[in-house]
Design a protein around this motif. Structure first.
Motif, PDB file in Angstrom:
ATOM      1  N   HIS A   1       2.722   3.852   6.104  1.00 52.29           N
ATOM      2  CA  HIS A   1       1.651   4.919   5.741  1.00 52.29           C
ATOM      3  C   HIS A   1       1.700   3.942   4.788  1.00 52.29           C
ATOM      4  O   HIS A   1       2.761   3.887   3.683  1.00 52.29           O
TER       5      HIS A   1
ATOM      6  N   TRP B   1      -0.092   3.479   1.127  1.00 46.83           N
ATOM      7  CA  TRP B   1      -0.477   4.359  -0.142  1.00 46.83           C
ATOM      8  C   TRP B   1      -1.121   3.187  -0.698  1.00 46.83           C
ATOM      9  O   TRP B   1      -0.500   2.310  -1.663  1.00 46.83           O
TER      10      TRP B   1
ATOM     11  N   ARG C   1      -5.502  11.987  -1.957  1.00 43.24           N
ATOM     12  CA  ARG C   1      -3.798  11.885  -2.135  1.00 43.24           C
ATOM     13  C   ARG C   1      -3.469  13.119  -1.584  1.00 43.24           C
ATOM     14  O   ARG C   1      -2.557  13.355  -1.402  1.00 43.24           O
TER      15      ARG C   1
ATOM     16  N   HIS D   1      -3.098  13.232   2.167  1.00 42.17           N
ATOM     17  CA  HIS D   1      -2.248  11.813   2.344  1.00 42.17           C
ATOM     18  C   HIS D   1      -0.817  12.546   2.158  1.00 42.17           C
ATOM     19  O   HIS D   1      -0.043  12.273   3.154  1.00 42.17           O
TER      20      HIS D   1
ATOM     21  N   SER E   1       0.915  12.338   5.695  1.00 39.91           N
ATOM     22  CA  SER E   1       2.386  11.130   5.889  1.00 39.91           C
ATOM     23  C   SER E   1       3.852  11.884   6.001  1.00 39.91           C
ATOM     24  O   SER E   1       4.688  11.081   5.931  1.00 39.91           O
TER      25      SER E   1
ATOM     26  N   LEU F   1       4.522   3.261  -1.355  1.00 41.48           N
ATOM     27  CA  LEU F   1       3.723   2.949  -2.686  1.00 41.48           C
ATOM     28  C   LEU F   1       3.633   2.239  -3.279  1.00 41.48           C
ATOM     29  O   LEU F   1       4.167   1.242  -3.270  1.00 41.48           O
TER      30      LEU F   1
END
Length: 93
Positions: free
Chosen positions: A13, A15, A78, A81, A85, A93
């Motif tokens: 993932h 971000w 977020r 998320h 995640s 990140l």
């Protein structure tokens, strides 16, 4: 050992602050490498803070209330998320 876990592709993932294909810095830092990672057997997902609407008004003068709403939506996105995640193998990140 769980066979589903053995046979599944590793999940990454990313971000990122902006939607895909709109910010050059993000494109060179992350998006450029997605095809190669997928070719190597990784499953990738981009999780952006801003949505398309937020991006469209970000650099326009004024519109403070819309920018505040976009930022608040990004905060809640977020938080989601974090939930999404929890099963990712890697988080960039």
């Amino acid at each position: 050992m769980n066979n589903d876990r053995i046979n599944k592709k590793p999940v990454i993932h990313f971000w990122v602050p902006y939607p895909e294909k709109v910010a050059p810095s993000q494109r060179f830092r992350v998006e450029l490498f997605l095809p190669a990672l997928r070719e190597k057997g990784f499953q990738t997902e981009m999780l952006s803070f801003l949505d398309e609407k937020g991006w469209d008004i970000l650099y326009q003068p004024g519109k403070s209330s819309l920018k505040a709403i976009g930022t608040l939506q990004g905060f809640f996105r977020r938080c989601n998320h974090l939930w999404q995640s929890r099963k990712a193998d890697f988080i960039f990140l």
